[in-house]
Design a protein around this motif. Sequence first.
Motif, mmCIF file in Angstrom:
data_model
loop_
_atom_site.group_PDB
_atom_site.id
_atom_site.type_symbol
_atom_site.label_atom_id
_atom_site.label_comp_id
_atom_site.label_asym_id
_atom_site.label_seq_id
_atom_site.Cartn_x
_atom_site.Cartn_y
_atom_site.Cartn_z
ATOM 1 N N ALA A 132 -11.167 4.566 4.151
ATOM 2 C CA ALA A 132 -9.928 3.789 4.204
ATOM 3 C C ALA A 132 -10.197 2.289 4.111
ATOM 4 O O ALA A 132 -9.537 1.568 3.342
ATOM 5 N N SER A 133 -11.164 1.799 4.881
ATOM 6 C CA SER A 133 -11.428 0.356 4.892
ATOM 7 C C SER A 133 -11.959 -0.109 3.540
ATOM 8 O O SER A 133 -11.630 -1.204 3.074
ATOM 9 N N PHE A 159 0.808 -1.216 0.000
ATOM 10 C CA PHE A 159 0.000 0.000 0.000
ATOM 11 C C PHE A 159 0.847 1.274 0.000
ATOM 12 O O PHE A 159 0.339 2.351 0.303
ATOM 13 N N ILE A 199 -3.342 3.921 2.681
ATOM 14 C CA ILE A 199 -4.467 3.662 3.580
ATOM 15 C C ILE A 199 -4.421 4.590 4.786
ATOM 16 O O ILE A 199 -5.440 5.133 5.217
ATOM 17 N N LYS A 200 -3.221 4.792 5.329
ATOM 18 C CA LYS A 200 -3.066 5.656 6.493
ATOM 19 C C LYS A 200 -3.314 7.128 6.162
ATOM 20 O O LYS A 200 -3.640 7.917 7.047
ATOM 21 N N ARG A 220 -9.004 -0.229 1.082
ATOM 22 C CA ARG A 220 -8.131 -1.355 1.428
ATOM 23 C C ARG A 220 -8.738 -2.680 0.955
ATOM 24 O O ARG A 220 -8.055 -3.511 0.365
ATOM 25 N N ASP A 225 2.058 5.297 3.164
ATOM 26 C CA ASP A 225 0.985 4.293 3.121
ATOM 27 C C ASP A 225 -0.316 4.980 2.719
ATOM 28 O O ASP A 225 -0.810 5.849 3.425
#
Length: 525
Positions: free
Chosen positions: A212-213, A176, A204-205, A216, A202
Amino acid sequence: MVKKAGSKILIKKPDGFNANRVALIENAFDDVILESTRESIYAINRNFRYIIFNKNHARIVKLIYGVTIAVGDSALNLLKGTPEYTWLRKDLNRALKGELFVSEQPINQLEYRDRYIETTYNPIRGKNKKVTGVAVFVRDVTEMRLAQLAISQSNAMLSGVIESTKDFIVAVDRHFHFLMFNKSYANSMKRLTGIEIQVGDDIIKKLPQEIASTIRKQMMKTFRGEPRTFEFKLKGQHLEAALNPIKNSHGKVTGATLFARDITNRKKNERKLRMLNEELSSQNWQLAAQEEELKATLEELSDRNFELDQLMYKTSHDLRSPLSSILGLVNLAHLDSTAENHLVYLNKIEGRIKKLDEFIKSMLNYARVNRSEVLYEQINLRETIDNCIQELEYLDNFPSVKTKLIIKNEEVSFKSDPLRMKIVVSNIVSNAYKYYNPYQKSYLKIQAVITPHVVDIMFKDNGIGIKNEHLKKVFDMFYRATEKSQGSGLGMYIVKQAVDKLRGKIKVKSIFGKGTAIKIILPNN
């Protein structure tokens, strides 16, 4: 050749350790294994002195530092005065404290300048679990770093090509981490989250928590080789995204590309169009409903007109018939001079007047049931039924029928329309008196049960009953179920109209010659 000292070295295996390294740790003194790797391998005791090393390590030390090493030599002394001395001493001390770790450092000696090595430090533990030394594995990672640099440069060139679009374009590796992204994406993230992103971060972060979820989950599927297309919302924006796997020359997925564009305006237009379609559909439905309602109204009006025609005809007939009889009897009385016969004429005139009066009452009840507004009031059911029975005492057959009234749960409050309740009870009870069976010990049983939701009333008699072929028509206007009928033919029709107005149900069962049972269920309002 390989130098050996002491007994077998016990080394802790790090996560993801190379199979060669595992074999090396388990067989630390095996010359073949030590010399089969291109890595530089050595081990030192707590005094930083060599207890083992392979030929590759000895060769590299000789090339870089011009020193020939032997078991027992200090691994630190030969580096004194070099940039490597400081970080190596620090790392060895860290490992002697029991920590297994990997570090990357530059080499700045002669022709090896600007090269990078990756060093793995693995504590050696004795039988008492105490650290007695450190096993060190060193490999040259310069080519890997150069490859990463080449990829970065390639991504930079690609980034320059895609900066002209307002769409979001992103590439990430399997961890990621950003490989590249365009300014449109970076600026949008800065505007929406206040965070500046960099290659290597990253993704996602760096994304807002609400999406975000989702990203991902979609990327994990893409890493399995599945292209994905989906939509999501971000800070009021509606975005359409496409994820595609990045594959190397062997077809292995190494990352993913994300292409996203703002479709907020398109969604607004689609929503407007959908609302217009829904409104049009609703209007069509309303028109259809109005058409059905109009059709039903016309049908009801037609039925009402038919009923009105019948009512006018029947009213004229039933009013004129007793009046004609009265006039005939009056004429006979005038012609007959016998005084004794005048009482007979008067009694017959009285009977016709009573019949006329009953018909007029039926017409009034019909008007009240169909035209007056339904009004709900507190009702004493026993009192209402008793009053209806008392008002029917004038009927000729009243003394011949024994009436019994049973009401359960009288303490429960009951609300309904008093006028319609009286009309319903009076009509049903009067029929029991009119059509009693003179050859039986006649009775009328009225049983009622009051609940908070409904009132259930059963009228049961052992009168002359109704033939089966007449049962379906007992609620029709002006229908008489027996040739012995004494009424207008409106009684049960009015009862049905009143029960319907009260949103209740009525059911009739009868056996000719044995009696009739009428059950009424009315809501308790």
